[in-house]
Enzyme design. Sequence first.
Site, PDB file in Angstrom:
ATOM      1  N   LYS A  52       0.989  -1.157  -0.122  1.00 44.88           N
ATOM      2  CA  LYS A  52      -0.064   0.081   0.131  1.00 44.88           C
ATOM      3  C   LYS A  52       0.731   1.503   0.041  1.00 44.88           C
ATOM      4  O   LYS A  52       0.694   2.197  -0.710  1.00 44.88           O
ATOM      5  CB  LYS A  52      -1.098   0.053   1.269  1.00 44.88           C
ATOM      6  N   GLN A  96      -3.915  -1.725   9.912  1.00 43.70           N
ATOM      7  CA  GLN A  96      -3.919  -3.063   9.052  1.00 43.70           C
ATOM      8  C   GLN A  96      -4.323  -4.059  10.160  1.00 43.70           C
ATOM      9  O   GLN A  96      -4.031  -4.158  11.274  1.00 43.70           O
ATOM     10  CB  GLN A  96      -2.510  -3.346   8.946  1.00 43.70           C
ATOM     11  N   ASP A 119     -10.528   2.695   4.445  1.00 44.46           N
ATOM     12  CA  ASP A 119     -10.873   1.366   4.250  1.00 44.46           C
ATOM     13  C   ASP A 119     -12.464   1.048   4.424  1.00 44.46           C
ATOM     14  O   ASP A 119     -12.607   0.017   3.849  1.00 44.46           O
ATOM     15  CB  ASP A 119     -10.274   0.558   5.594  1.00 44.46           C
TER      16      ASP A 119
END
Length: 295
Positions: A52, A96, A119
């Site tokens: 990412k 994460q 997200d």
Amino acid sequence: MQILDGTAVAAHIKEQLKHEAEALKARGLNAPHLAAILVGNNPASEAYVGSKVRTCAELGFDSTLLRFDVSISEKELIHHIQQLNDDNAVNGILVQLPLPPHISPDAIINSISPDKDVDGFHPTSQGKMLLGQQTFLPATPYGILMMLEHYKIDIAGMHCVVIGRSNIVGTPMSVLLSRNGNPGNATVTLCHSRTKNLKDFTLNADIIVAAIGRPRFVTADMVRPGTVIIDVGINRIDDAARKSGSRLVGDVDFDNVAPLCSYITPVPKGVGPMTICGLMKNTIAAAKLQAGMID
Ligand code: NAD
């Protein structure tokens, strides 16, 4: 049978995002800025976050990676997230997953500002998605929609069987495929670990989205000819023939299922690169939102 090439579609989308970032900078705005949080040193999480951060650089976005020891408390982690919420230079925040067992993922996700929830996991984002309102869509289902759109796979009226009901993949995928939109208007069955006779559903599917986390779980006898297969799973299995001693496989038994399908995503290079595109699309949308360019 056609392979749905996530790497190629992602390259195309990333090119557009690069131009969008340049256009923002040409207007005197900062580059979109993603802050990623990594707790502990899970090798898979390291790899996902690394990719990412690298994609941000490739697109001309800024990124900050905050690493914390596995022993960080939930309270301390929330404190760092609140600092990022208050930092005008940061447009998007991602934590994460998975987190260590002493930290509640819900508490962490809830502490992210909905305006920076790139997200798409925050209850505000998920609620708006459910109601069909403009919001950050969860990155993996968003990436899958972009993939279907790119290959002009018209899912309206199709029977889609989603296997797996997680909050980040299966459940939002079922909502997005069935909504009155494009892509959308599919008739969706959401299957999970308590579904009886799963095969009865999959054999009646036009599209199967597998998000289970079990290597090669969907076998050829579960798939009828012509089905579209979207394989979300990423599972590491032993492979003595590889130098590393292992390799990645999906939730679908690719070698035996692929010859039956109309379309299928490989693992790797299928849904994975599209997930990163979903995240990057959300990050640029967050930058525009915070610059007052969109409501
Ligand atoms: P999860 O563990 O949260 O959910 C798995 C789901 O599978 C559960 O809802 C469960 O009900 C269902 N399930 C388990 N056993 C089953 C069975 N025997 N029959 C039917 N359903 C069953 O997982 P997740 O976070 O949704 O991830 C699923 C997979 O997708 C994992 O392999 C993960 O690594 C992968 N993943 C990939 C991407 C990507 O970008 N490609 C993104 C997210 C997750």
